[in-house]
Design an enzyme around this catalytic site. Structure first.
Site, short mmCIF file in Angstrom:
data_model
loop_
_atom_site.label_atom_id
_atom_site.label_comp_id
_atom_site.label_asym_id
_atom_site.label_seq_id
_atom_site.Cartn_x
_atom_site.Cartn_y
_atom_site.Cartn_z
N GLY A 1 0.64 -1.58 -0.25
CA GLY A 1 -0.19 -0.45 0.03
C GLY A 1 0.31 1.65 0.16
O GLY A 1 0.60 2.52 -0.99
N CYS B 1 4.82 7.91 24.44
CA CYS B 1 5.24 7.09 25.05
C CYS B 1 5.75 5.53 24.69
O CYS B 1 6.92 4.70 24.74
CB CYS B 1 4.91 6.84 26.72
SG CYS B 1 4.75 8.30 27.21
#
Length: 461
Positions: free
Chosen positions: A69, A320
Site C-alpha cells: 500500500g 511513550c
C-alpha cells in the site's frame, strides 16, 4: 489471546489462505509468456484484477497491483504530480494522512514543490469548505484518506471530491482502512489500498488511476502493470488479495454491524470504568471496528506491555511508545490527549466475551500503572497563599510533567498559575488537553529561561 490490532494488519482471511495455496500450484509461471503455463497465470491475474476493480468501483484497466500500500501511495502521488507539473507544484493534504502520504510530501518538498496541510477538528475530520479553500491555483494534486487509521474517523470524501472537481484538481484517496468495508463514495481520481488491512496477504497494494487523469510514472519501469509497478507480479498473493476482498465485502454489512455494537460498548464503558479518560475520534462517522482512547497519568508503553501480559494485543499513538518520543501526528493535529493512548481495532470474528474480558481487565491495569508512576488520586484542598508555582520537569518524559502539574494545581488559589517547564514534545499537546479535561485554563507557552518550554496553567476551580 485476543488480537485487537486489525488496523495494523488483519488476520489472514480463510478465503485468502485457500486462494493462496491453490494459486501456488497454478500461478507460478510468468503471466507475460504465451505458453500454456503463462496463459494460465495470465487468466488468474486478469480475474484478480477484475474482482479488485469491481470492489474498488473502477475499470480493470485502471487498476494495477503494487508490492504494498505504501508503494501504491508513493507511485500515485509522484505520478500524478509529475503528470501535472505544468499546472503547478502544490500538493494539498490533510494533517492526519498516513505517514506514506506525508513522506511522499516531504520528497516533493525536497524537490522544490510545496505542500499545504489542511487542519482537522477534534474529531479528526477535515472541514470540506476549508479543504476547498486550500485548492489555490497551481495545485497539482490533493490527497485525503477515506478514514483515519488511528482514530477511525471517516472523512467527507464525497464533498471534497466535488470541490476538487470544481477546482480541476485530481483527488487521491488512501482507502487502506476502509476498502474492506465498502467502496469509496465520490468522484475520486486516484485510489490506493493495502491487502493486509482487509485480511489479504501482506505485500499487495492497489493503485487505481481513472482514465483521463494525467499521470507520468516515475523511476525505472517495465512492461508490467502498465509501467506503474515494475517487477514480476506476486501472483499467488494477488489472487489471494482479490479473493479475500470479495469475501470480506460479502460479510461487511453483517460483521460491521456486529463489531460496531462491540465498539459502542467499549466507547461507553471505558470512561465509566476508568477515571480521566478521553475517547477520541468521531462517535458516529467512523469505521465500525475501531476505537481509540487516552488515559491521563499513564505511560503508554507500560500500559501496552501490561495489556499484552493480560493477553490483549493493542496498539498506540502515544509518544511513550515511540523511539522519537514525539506524539502521533494524528493526535497532535486533533489537539487531543496523547498520554496512555490505546487503539483497539477488532478483527472479524471478535467475540463479546473477549471484549467483556478486556473491559474487566483494563481498569486494574490502568490503576496499577498510575500507582507506579505516583499519579495523584485527588487534588489538594488547602491552597497556599502563593499566587504562582513553577514545576521543573526538564528531562522528564510523558506522563510525568502532567502528573506533577496535577499534584500542585491545588497548591495555588483560584486565579493563581502553575508554570510547567518541560522539554518533552508531548507536553505541548497533553498539558492543554489536561486543562480541558480538568476545567482549568491553559494560558499559553513561551521559551523556558533554562531551556525547554514554559507552559502556563491558571487554576479556575
Amino acid at each position: 489471546m485476543p488480537y485487537f490490532d486489525a488496523a495494523s494488519a488483519a488476520p489472514l482471511h480463510p478465503v485468502a489462505r485457500q486462494a493462496l495455496l491453490a494459486s501456488l500450484d497454478e500461478g507460478w509461471a510468468d503471466p507475460a509468456r504465451l505458453y500454456r503455463e503463462g496463459r494460465r497465470a495470465r487468466l488468474l491475474l486478469d480475474a484478480a484484477r477484475e474482482a479488485a476493480a469491481e470492489a474498488v468501483g473502477c475499470r480493470p484497466d485502471e487498476l494495477v497491483f503494487t508490492p504494498s500500500g505504501t508503494r501504491a501511495v508513493h507511485a500515485g502521488v509522484s505520478g500524478a504530480l509529475a503528470g501535472r507539473r505544468r499546472v503547478g507544484n502544490r500538493l494539498v493534504v490533510s494533517a492526519v494522512e498516513h505517514s506514506s502520504v506525508l513522506h511522499a510530501g516531504e520528497t516533493h518538498t525536497a524537490a522544490g514543490g510545496t505542500v499545504t496541510e489542511v487542519p482537522v477538528g477534534r474529531s479528526g475530520a477535515v472541514d470540506a469548505d476549508a479543504f476547498a479553500a486550500a485548492l489555490a491555483p497551481g495545485t497539482a494534486l490533493a490527497c485525503l484518506q477515506s478514514a483515519n487509521h488511528e482514530v477511525g474517523t471517516e472523512q467527507p470524501v464525497a464533498e471534497v471530491a466535488e470541490a476538487c472537481r470544481a477546482a480541476d484538481v485530481p483527488l487521491l484517496v488512501d482507502a487502506a482502512q476502509s476498502l474492506g468495508w465498502g467502496p469509496v463514495d465520490g468522484g475520486w481520481s486516484l485510489l490506493t489500498a493495502s491487502a493486509h488491512k482487509w485480511g489479504g496477504p501482506a505485500g499487495v497494494g492497489l493503485l487505481a488511476v481513472r482514465k483521463g487523469i494525467r499521470f507520468a510514472p516515475q523511476g525505472p519501469s517495465d512492461e508490467r502493470e502498465s509501467g506503474r509497478a515494475p517487477g514480476f507480479e506476486n501472483l499467488p498473493a494477488i489472487v489471494a488479495a482479490a479473493a479475500s476482498l470479495r469475501a470480506v465485502r460479502a460479510e461487511a454489512a453483517t460483521e460491521g454491524a456486529r463489531l460496531r455494537a462491540l465498539v459502542d460498548r467499549i466507547r461507553t464503558r471505558v470512561p465509566q470504568l476508568v477515571p480521566d479518560v478521553e475517547v477520541v475520534g468521531d462517535a458516529v462517522r467512523r469505521l465500525p471496528h475501531l476505537v481509540t482512547f487516552s488515559c491521563l497519568y499513564v505511560d503508554g508503553e507500560t500500559l501496552l506491555h501490561e495489556l499484552d501480559r493480560e493477553g490483549f494485543s493493542v496498539s498506540s499513538g502515544s509518544s511513550c511508545t515511540s523511539s522519537t518520543l514525539t506524539p502521533s501526528h494524528v493526535l497532535r493535529a486533533m489537539g487531543v490527549l496523547s498520554e496512555g493512548n490505546v487503539r483497539v481495532s477488532l478483527p472479524a470474528g471478535t467475540s463479546e466475551e473477549d471484549v467483556d474480558r478486556f473491559l474487566a481487565v483494563l481498569p486494574g491495569v490502568v490503576a496499577g500503572v498510575r500507582e507506579r508512576l505516583g499519579a495523584p488520586a485527588s487534588a489538594p484542598t488547602t491552597p497556599s497563599p502563593s499566587g504562582s508555582l513553577v514545576v521543573d520537569s526538564l528531562g522528564k518524559r510523558c506522563p510525568i510533567p502532567v502528573i506533577e502539574l496535577a499534584k500542585v494545581i491545588g497548591d495555588v488559589p483560584v486565579g493563581g498559575t502553575v508554570t510547567v517547564l518541560s522539554d518533552d514534545a508531548a507536553a505541548r499537546l497533553d498539558i492543554p488537553a489536561w486543562c480541558e479535561m480538568r476545567g482549568q485554563e491553559y494560558v499559553g507557552e513561551s521559551p523556558g529561561a533554562g531551556g525547554g518550554t514554559a507552559y502556563v496553567v491558571r487554576r479556575v476551580s
